[in-house]
Design a protein around this motif. Sequence first.
Motif, PDB file in Angstrom:
ATOM      1  N   SER A   1      73.386  27.957  24.447  1.00 46.85           N
ATOM      2  CA  SER A   1      71.466  27.471  24.918  1.00 46.85           C
ATOM      3  C   SER A   1      71.171  26.625  23.948  1.00 46.85           C
ATOM      4  N   ARG A   2      71.405  25.648  22.976  1.00 45.30           N
ATOM      5  CA  ARG A   2      71.245  24.992  22.165  1.00 45.30           C
ATOM      6  C   ARG A   2      71.919  23.557  22.826  1.00 45.30           C
TER       7      ARG A   2
ATOM      8  N   CYS B   1      60.501  24.369  27.999  1.00 43.97           N
ATOM      9  CA  CYS B   1      61.292  23.800  26.148  1.00 43.97           C
ATOM     10  C   CYS B   1      60.698  22.217  25.813  1.00 43.97           C
TER      11      CYS B   1
ATOM     12  N   THR C   1      61.864  26.468  33.478  1.00 43.04           N
ATOM     13  CA  THR C   1      62.537  26.087  31.924  1.00 43.04           C
ATOM     14  C   THR C   1      62.361  24.729  31.192  1.00 43.04           C
TER      15      THR C   1
ATOM     16  N   ASP D   1      65.729  26.173  19.422  1.00 42.40           N
ATOM     17  CA  ASP D   1      65.637  27.631  19.129  1.00 42.40           C
ATOM     18  C   ASP D   1      64.746  28.455  19.704  1.00 42.40           C
ATOM     19  N   ASP D   2      65.091  29.853  20.190  1.00 42.67           N
ATOM     20  CA  ASP D   2      64.518  30.601  20.621  1.00 42.67           C
ATOM     21  C   ASP D   2      62.929  30.919  19.723  1.00 42.67           C
TER      22      ASP D   2
ATOM     23  N   GLU E   1      72.626  22.643  26.256  1.00 42.33           N
ATOM     24  CA  GLU E   1      71.274  23.170  27.779  1.00 42.33           C
ATOM     25  C   GLU E   1      70.192  22.396  26.933  1.00 42.33           C
ATOM     26  N   ARG E   2      69.749  22.542  26.398  1.00 41.13           N
ATOM     27  CA  ARG E   2      68.056  22.586  25.777  1.00 41.13           C
ATOM     28  C   ARG E   2      67.777  20.861  24.960  1.00 41.13           C
TER      29      ARG E   2
END
Length: 371
Positions: free
Chosen positions: A21-22, A55, A51, A69-70, A24-25
């Motif tokens: 996830s990190r 971000c 999405t 991070d979330d 990709e962001r």
Amino acid sequence: MSDADVAMLRSIARSRTEPASRVERARMLLGYREDPSFFAVGRSLRVHHQTVQRCVERALAYGPMAALDDLPRPGKEPTITAEAKAWLVSLACRKAKELGYPHELWTTRLLARHAREHGPAEGHTCFGKLVQGTVCKILNEQEVKPHKVRYYLERRDPEFKEKMAEVLCVYREVKILRATAAASKKKPSEAVAIVSYDEKPGIQAIATTAADLPPEPGVHATFARDHEYKRHGTVSLLAGIDLVTGKVHALVKDRHRSCEFIEFLELLDAAYSAHTAIKLILDNHSAHISKETNAWLADQPAGRFEFTFTPKHGSWLNLVEGFFSKLARSVLRHIRVASKQELKDRIMAAMDEFNRNPVVHTWSYKIDQAA
């Protein structure tokens, strides 16, 4: 974004160890920096444009690194208080038998039941419906495992270091003897023999009640053995390894008392020439220091035998223990015999086999630090 932020994002975007996830962001932010279009970035990274938008909005609000991070979610307020958790952990750190249970240690199910029954009375009403899984989570948070035992060895010998140094000095003497012999290309001197000695008691003479079935290709790959067996008693192996030559001296007896130990000393006495000083490394077994043993040693020529004792709970310093481990893993593993005498014969045959190609056992750890 600053240059430092861009460099960090590029490093994360190429990382193989960061969470997906990190990564990709980080690629979203870098892609939007090059082409400020939610649709274009989403199409290139195969994600929805919303999405990418979320971000970027997080990066604008909290900074580019925080956007990876979330965000913390509100969630439900915990019903188990910190005080209740502390009470449960302190309970787990006691033995179950101290609270009247027949169990020596807790099981997580028993601990959960106890907390349900006694927690509310202690002011922890949140434990009224406590389940085993929650107990496991609370204990894991504190890294407490009350259902397990890890063994340790307490040093009860106040002279442990001094005795260990004496043993290491003997091992260093062995090293010098071997180095001297190697330099002169001659056999080691017969002036001294250094033997690492111990007993291996309780070797079981077990017989099969039905014949073993050998492996059969396509049917079963291993030997097949009937579960039932017959016991013929146990024997004790008295063995010593010459640390210079690797030769094994051994006796197999029904017991290992002073008389058997003296018999082993007589075996050593006959194995070496009369002018050889025999040094033994051994533990503090009662047979090694008994009146019978000391009386026998008193009748021997001065300097013939010299004992160096390992400290209490320091049998791991004795090199013969490694030989016993090798014997157990190779010869004694799965052994079946028809009688106790057969077991004795096979152990002695193994000693002969070892002596055909002697292996010199050496000690190197901290040997140069011996006083």
